[in-house]
Scaffold this motif. Structure first.
Motif, PDB file in Angstrom:
ATOM      1  N   ALA A 249      -1.539   3.672 -10.810  1.00  0.00           N
ATOM      2  CA  ALA A 249      -1.289   2.499 -10.923  1.00  0.00           C
ATOM      3  C   ALA A 249      -1.109   1.990 -10.125  1.00  0.00           C
ATOM      4  N   ALA A 250       0.319   2.145  -9.200  1.00  0.00           N
ATOM      5  CA  ALA A 250       1.129   1.477  -8.479  1.00  0.00           C
ATOM      6  C   ALA A 250       0.550   1.460  -7.812  1.00  0.00           C
ATOM      7  N   CYS A 251      -0.617   2.329  -6.836  1.00  0.00           N
ATOM      8  CA  CYS A 251      -1.577   1.681  -5.975  1.00  0.00           C
ATOM      9  C   CYS A 251      -2.117   1.233  -6.036  1.00  0.00           C
TER      10      CYS A 251
ATOM     11  N   LEU B 189     -11.738   8.948   0.193  1.00  0.00           N
ATOM     12  CA  LEU B 189     -10.408   8.387  -0.422  1.00  0.00           C
ATOM     13  C   LEU B 189     -10.151   7.160  -0.714  1.00  0.00           C
ATOM     14  N   ALA B 190      -9.660   6.588   1.535  1.00  0.00           N
ATOM     15  CA  ALA B 190      -9.918   5.342   0.880  1.00  0.00           C
ATOM     16  C   ALA B 190     -11.114   4.136   0.797  1.00  0.00           C
ATOM     17  N   GLN B 191     -12.644   5.117   0.991  1.00  0.00           N
ATOM     18  CA  GLN B 191     -13.489   3.902   1.012  1.00  0.00           C
ATOM     19  C   GLN B 191     -13.710   3.633  -0.144  1.00  0.00           C
ATOM     20  N   ALA B 192     -13.453   4.707  -1.184  1.00  0.00           N
ATOM     21  CA  ALA B 192     -13.547   4.894  -2.811  1.00  0.00           C
ATOM     22  C   ALA B 192     -12.461   3.229  -3.475  1.00  0.00           C
ATOM     23  N   LEU B 193     -10.767   3.205  -2.785  1.00  0.00           N
ATOM     24  CA  LEU B 193     -10.144   2.857  -3.150  1.00  0.00           C
ATOM     25  C   LEU B 193     -10.243   1.888  -3.911  1.00  0.00           C
ATOM     26  N   PRO B 194     -11.168   0.967  -3.134  1.00  0.00           N
ATOM     27  CA  PRO B 194     -11.169  -1.074  -4.264  1.00  0.00           C
ATOM     28  C   PRO B 194     -12.058  -0.439  -5.257  1.00  0.00           C
ATOM     29  N   GLY B 195     -12.553   0.364  -5.130  1.00  0.00           N
ATOM     30  CA  GLY B 195     -14.448   0.636  -6.856  1.00  0.00           C
ATOM     31  C   GLY B 195     -13.098   1.450  -7.325  1.00  0.00           C
ATOM     32  N   ASN B 196     -11.994   2.175  -6.820  1.00  0.00           N
ATOM     33  CA  ASN B 196     -11.722   2.681  -8.142  1.00  0.00           C
ATOM     34  C   ASN B 196     -10.292   2.384  -9.101  1.00  0.00           C
ATOM     35  N   CYS B 197      -9.718   1.285  -8.175  1.00  0.00           N
ATOM     36  CA  CYS B 197      -9.221   0.470  -8.013  1.00  0.00           C
ATOM     37  C   CYS B 197      -9.328  -0.487  -9.353  1.00  0.00           C
ATOM     38  N   GLY B 198     -10.497  -1.056  -9.292  1.00  0.00           N
ATOM     39  CA  GLY B 198     -11.462  -2.388 -10.047  1.00  0.00           C
ATOM     40  C   GLY B 198     -11.510  -3.182  -9.127  1.00  0.00           C
ATOM     41  N   ILE B 199     -11.533  -3.536  -8.067  1.00  0.00           N
ATOM     42  CA  ILE B 199     -11.195  -4.569  -6.411  1.00  0.00           C
ATOM     43  C   ILE B 199     -12.146  -5.021  -5.689  1.00  0.00           C
TER      44      ILE B 199
ATOM     45  N   GLY C 275      -0.123  -1.705  -6.016  1.00  0.00           N
ATOM     46  CA  GLY C 275       0.143  -2.283  -4.476  1.00  0.00           C
ATOM     47  C   GLY C 275      -1.228  -3.536  -4.144  1.00  0.00           C
ATOM     48  N   ALA C 276      -2.845  -2.746  -4.636  1.00  0.00           N
ATOM     49  CA  ALA C 276      -4.375  -3.029  -3.417  1.00  0.00           C
ATOM     50  C   ALA C 276      -4.267  -4.435  -4.074  1.00  0.00           C
ATOM     51  N   LYS C 277      -4.137  -4.782  -5.656  1.00  0.00           N
ATOM     52  CA  LYS C 277      -4.546  -5.891  -5.808  1.00  0.00           C
ATOM     53  C   LYS C 277      -3.448  -6.895  -5.424  1.00  0.00           C
TER      54      LYS C 277
ATOM     55  N   LEU D 140       0.494  -1.183   0.167  1.00  0.00           N
ATOM     56  CA  LEU D 140       0.256  -0.181   0.367  1.00  0.00           C
ATOM     57  C   LEU D 140       0.862   1.504   0.283  1.00  0.00           C
ATOM     58  N   ARG D 141       1.861   1.032  -0.454  1.00  0.00           N
ATOM     59  CA  ARG D 141       2.845   2.433   0.105  1.00  0.00           C
ATOM     60  C   ARG D 141       3.175   3.122  -1.292  1.00  0.00           C
ATOM     61  N   PRO D 142       2.471   2.703  -2.395  1.00  0.00           N
ATOM     62  CA  PRO D 142       2.467   3.848  -3.158  1.00  0.00           C
ATOM     63  C   PRO D 142       1.150   4.440  -3.563  1.00  0.00           C
ATOM     64  N   CYS D 143       0.195   3.785  -2.572  1.00  0.00           N
ATOM     65  CA  CYS D 143      -1.266   4.280  -2.179  1.00  0.00           C
ATOM     66  C   CYS D 143      -1.256   6.049  -1.037  1.00  0.00           C
ATOM     67  N   VAL D 144      -0.298   6.506  -0.315  1.00  0.00           N
ATOM     68  CA  VAL D 144      -0.494   7.146   0.673  1.00  0.00           C
ATOM     69  C   VAL D 144      -0.447   8.445  -0.235  1.00  0.00           C
ATOM     70  N   SER D 145       0.487   9.021  -0.493  1.00  0.00           N
ATOM     71  CA  SER D 145       0.348  10.629  -1.057  1.00  0.00           C
ATOM     72  C   SER D 145      -1.586  10.255  -1.641  1.00  0.00           C
ATOM     73  N   TYR D 146      -2.260   9.521  -2.428  1.00  0.00           N
ATOM     74  CA  TYR D 146      -2.973   9.607  -2.746  1.00  0.00           C
ATOM     75  C   TYR D 146      -3.475   9.918  -1.335  1.00  0.00           C
ATOM     76  N   LEU D 147      -3.820   9.042  -1.056  1.00  0.00           N
ATOM     77  CA  LEU D 147      -4.798   8.331   0.232  1.00  0.00           C
ATOM     78  C   LEU D 147      -4.717   9.853   1.139  1.00  0.00           C
ATOM     79  N   VAL D 148      -3.590  10.687   1.379  1.00  0.00           N
ATOM     80  CA  VAL D 148      -3.530  12.195   2.322  1.00  0.00           C
ATOM     81  C   VAL D 148      -4.361  12.800   1.678  1.00  0.00           C
ATOM     82  N   SER D 149      -3.422  13.319  -0.097  1.00  0.00           N
ATOM     83  CA  SER D 149      -4.223  14.714  -0.611  1.00  0.00           C
ATOM     84  C   SER D 149      -4.613  14.313  -1.879  1.00  0.00           C
ATOM     85  N   GLY D 150      -5.028  12.887  -2.313  1.00  0.00           N
ATOM     86  CA  GLY D 150      -5.284  13.232  -4.082  1.00  0.00           C
ATOM     87  C   GLY D 150      -6.521  13.640  -4.227  1.00  0.00           C
TER      88      GLY D 150
END
Length: 114
Positions: A49-51, A88-98, A54-56, A33-43
């Protein structure tokens, strides 16, 4: 014969002991999940794609209920030290299609994960 029976019992004990613990480590969860940190904080918009990769990877790795609980507790404790955007955290799985088997939240009740 007795030594082979003892060996078989030892192998069985080792197998049972190894399956009762979570196979996923907190360092694995953080690495995924490290590639997701900046997105989850201020994205905004779609996660990088890297996020999503990692989530997948995390979704695939957290297959047992022990793994899911371990991943949940890791995410929970780690997310307390950074201020993530809960929407953003709640939407992450859906936004990644997983489907992510664990919530990304500092307030998750990991005892209910399974």
């Amino acid at each position: 014969m007795k030594s082979s029976e003892a060996f078989a019992a030892l192998v069985l004990l080792i197998l049972l002991a190894s399956t009762s613990e979570a196979a996923i480590s907190c360092s694995d969860v953080i690495k995924d999940l490290r590639p997701c940190v900046s997105y989850l904080v201020s994205g905004s918009g779609q996660p990088p794609a890297a996020c999503c990769s990692g989530a997948k990877a995390l979704a695939s790795a957290a297959s047992t209920s022990e793994d899911k609980k371990a991943a949940c507790n890791c995410i929970k404790s780690t997310s307390k030290s950074i201020k993530i955007n809960s929407q953003l955290a709640q939407a992450l799985p859906g936004n990644c299609g997983i489907t992510l088997p664990v919530p990304i939240s500092p307030n998750a009740d990991c005892s209910k994960i399974g």
